[in-house]
Design a protein around this motif. Structure first.
Motif, mmCIF file in Angstrom:
data_model
loop_
_atom_site.group_PDB
_atom_site.id
_atom_site.type_symbol
_atom_site.label_atom_id
_atom_site.label_comp_id
_atom_site.label_asym_id
_atom_site.label_seq_id
_atom_site.Cartn_x
_atom_site.Cartn_y
_atom_site.Cartn_z
ATOM 1 N N PHE A 114 -20.200 -9.834 0.155
ATOM 2 C CA PHE A 114 -19.614 -9.891 0.986
ATOM 3 C C PHE A 114 -19.343 -11.509 1.400
ATOM 4 C CE2 PHE A 114 -21.612 -5.835 1.547
ATOM 5 C CZ PHE A 114 -20.173 -5.438 1.235
ATOM 6 N N GLU A 115 -20.879 -12.120 1.592
ATOM 7 C CA GLU A 115 -20.472 -13.348 1.596
ATOM 8 C C GLU A 115 -20.349 -14.583 1.301
ATOM 9 O OE1 GLU A 115 -23.389 -11.414 1.677
ATOM 10 O OE2 GLU A 115 -24.381 -11.729 3.736
ATOM 11 N N THR A 116 -20.197 -14.460 -0.526
ATOM 12 C CA THR A 116 -19.252 -15.050 -1.634
ATOM 13 C C THR A 116 -17.815 -14.535 -1.645
ATOM 14 O OG1 THR A 116 -20.214 -13.577 -3.088
ATOM 15 C CG2 THR A 116 -21.660 -15.619 -1.997
ATOM 16 N N ARG A 117 -17.959 -13.872 -2.570
ATOM 17 C CA ARG A 117 -16.875 -12.907 -3.139
ATOM 18 C C ARG A 117 -16.025 -12.619 -1.940
ATOM 19 N NH1 ARG A 117 -14.175 -14.891 -6.850
ATOM 20 N NH2 ARG A 117 -13.393 -12.795 -7.545
ATOM 21 N N CYS A 118 -16.309 -11.872 -0.987
ATOM 22 C CA CYS A 118 -15.134 -11.756 0.446
ATOM 23 C C CYS A 118 -14.414 -12.658 1.490
ATOM 24 C CB CYS A 118 -15.587 -10.413 0.895
ATOM 25 S SG CYS A 118 -16.291 -8.998 -0.309
ATOM 26 N N LEU A 119 -15.253 -13.571 1.165
ATOM 27 C CA LEU A 119 -14.933 -14.820 1.742
ATOM 28 C C LEU A 119 -14.127 -15.654 1.453
ATOM 29 C CD1 LEU A 119 -15.459 -16.066 3.728
ATOM 30 C CD2 LEU A 119 -17.236 -17.682 3.303
ATOM 31 N N ASP A 120 -14.532 -15.748 -0.576
ATOM 32 C CA ASP A 120 -13.528 -16.331 -1.151
ATOM 33 C C ASP A 120 -12.231 -15.778 -0.990
ATOM 34 O OD1 ASP A 120 -15.535 -18.138 -2.242
ATOM 35 O OD2 ASP A 120 -15.598 -17.072 -4.225
ATOM 36 N N VAL A 134 -8.281 -0.003 9.322
ATOM 37 C CA VAL A 134 -8.804 0.681 8.314
ATOM 38 C C VAL A 134 -8.190 0.159 7.194
ATOM 39 C CG1 VAL A 134 -6.278 1.800 8.487
ATOM 40 C CG2 VAL A 134 -7.868 2.879 7.942
ATOM 41 N N LEU A 135 -7.829 -1.065 7.065
ATOM 42 C CA LEU A 135 -7.780 -1.594 5.569
ATOM 43 C C LEU A 135 -8.678 -2.304 4.946
ATOM 44 C CD1 LEU A 135 -4.448 -3.339 6.867
ATOM 45 C CD2 LEU A 135 -4.789 -1.100 5.701
ATOM 46 N N GLY A 136 -9.928 -2.234 5.673
ATOM 47 C CA GLY A 136 -10.536 -3.493 4.466
ATOM 48 C C GLY A 136 -11.504 -2.325 3.742
ATOM 49 N N ALA A 137 -11.973 -3.722 2.848
ATOM 50 C CA ALA A 137 -12.903 -2.441 2.427
ATOM 51 C C ALA A 137 -11.905 -2.165 1.162
ATOM 52 C CB ALA A 137 -14.511 -1.690 2.857
ATOM 53 N N GLY A 138 -11.419 -2.343 0.472
ATOM 54 C CA GLY A 138 -10.350 -1.852 -0.373
ATOM 55 C C GLY A 138 -10.190 -0.599 0.350
ATOM 56 N N GLY A 169 -22.389 1.632 -4.811
ATOM 57 C CA GLY A 169 -22.356 0.079 -5.316
ATOM 58 C C GLY A 169 -22.036 -0.979 -3.690
ATOM 59 N N LEU A 170 -22.758 -0.091 -2.714
ATOM 60 C CA LEU A 170 -22.448 -0.858 -1.244
ATOM 61 C C LEU A 170 -23.592 -1.777 -1.651
ATOM 62 C CD1 LEU A 170 -21.164 -1.323 1.180
ATOM 63 C CD2 LEU A 170 -22.262 0.668 1.831
ATOM 64 N N ALA A 171 -24.943 -1.006 -1.984
ATOM 65 C CA ALA A 171 -26.592 -1.371 -1.271
ATOM 66 C C ALA A 171 -25.825 -2.482 -2.709
ATOM 67 C CB ALA A 171 -27.155 -0.111 -1.954
ATOM 68 N N GLN A 172 -25.261 -2.409 -3.615
ATOM 69 C CA GLN A 172 -25.293 -3.795 -4.935
ATOM 70 C C GLN A 172 -25.038 -5.119 -3.909
ATOM 71 O OE1 GLN A 172 -23.210 -2.261 -8.423
ATOM 72 N NE2 GLN A 172 -25.462 -0.651 -8.838
ATOM 73 N N ALA A 173 -23.669 -4.578 -4.052
ATOM 74 C CA ALA A 173 -22.532 -5.665 -3.080
ATOM 75 C C ALA A 173 -23.708 -6.414 -2.425
ATOM 76 C CB ALA A 173 -21.833 -5.166 -2.964
ATOM 77 N N GLY A 191 -16.378 -6.319 -8.727
ATOM 78 C CA GLY A 191 -17.393 -6.237 -9.847
ATOM 79 C C GLY A 191 -18.081 -4.298 -9.723
ATOM 80 N N ARG A 192 -18.119 -4.279 -8.459
ATOM 81 C CA ARG A 192 -18.308 -2.726 -8.406
ATOM 82 C C ARG A 192 -17.729 -1.954 -6.654
ATOM 83 N NH1 ARG A 192 -20.648 -6.012 -8.955
ATOM 84 N NH2 ARG A 192 -22.471 -5.340 -9.769
#
Length: 145
Positions: free
Chosen positions: A126-132, A42-46, A116-120, A108-109
């Motif tokens: 998810f493969e770049t910023r979230c991995l960072d 439940v803590l994922g994705a903000g 926003g999910l579709a844009q991300a 940034g979204r």
């Protein structure tokens, strides 16, 4: 395999950022992997995939700090103080590294909206910023745990 490698592996297997970080850094003698994954979902994705709140990688890290150092008995007030101090230290370091502690600011979204999910997804955030974020959280945990 290092705990950092485990977190990255879990994230690449499609577990969310909170699950990946917390599960890799949990106290393995106190909590099994499946329970850790369930507990931190439940803590994922903000927070609950709202996209607006604290980054899941940061939430998972805070949970790991609390599991390691948190207050488990009424008489251990100093444990609470230490946990809060480590949590503040973690958040400050994470914000310096990622520019923010919130999911929406980092990406940034707002991934809590369908657009926003579709844009991300299209931007492979998810493969770049979230991995960072997962990597930043694990680097900081390696320093403070």
């Amino acid at each position: 395999m290092t705990r950092k490698d485990k977190a990255i592996e879990l994230f690449k297997l499609q577990f969310n950022c909170a699950q990946a970080v917390f599960t890799a850094y949990r106290e393995t003698d106190k909590l099994d992997e499946e329970s850790a994954l369930k507990l931190s979902t439940v803590l994922g994705a903000g927070m609950a995939c709202t996209g607006r709140e604290i980054c899941g990688a940061a939430s998972g890290a805070l949970l790991a700090i609390s599991m390691r150092h948190g207050r488990g008995e009424l008489s251990s007030g100093e444990a609470k103080v230490k946990t809060y101090d480590l949590g503040r230290h973690f958040l400050a370091a994470f914000e310096r590294r990622m520019g923010s502690t919130t999911c929406e600011s980092i990406l940034g979204r707002n991934i809590g909206t369908p657009e926003g999910l579709a844009q991300a997804r299209d931007m492979k955030l998810f493969e770049t910023r979230c991995l960072d974020a997962v990597q930043a959280a694990t680097d900081i945990l390696e320093e403070i745990l």
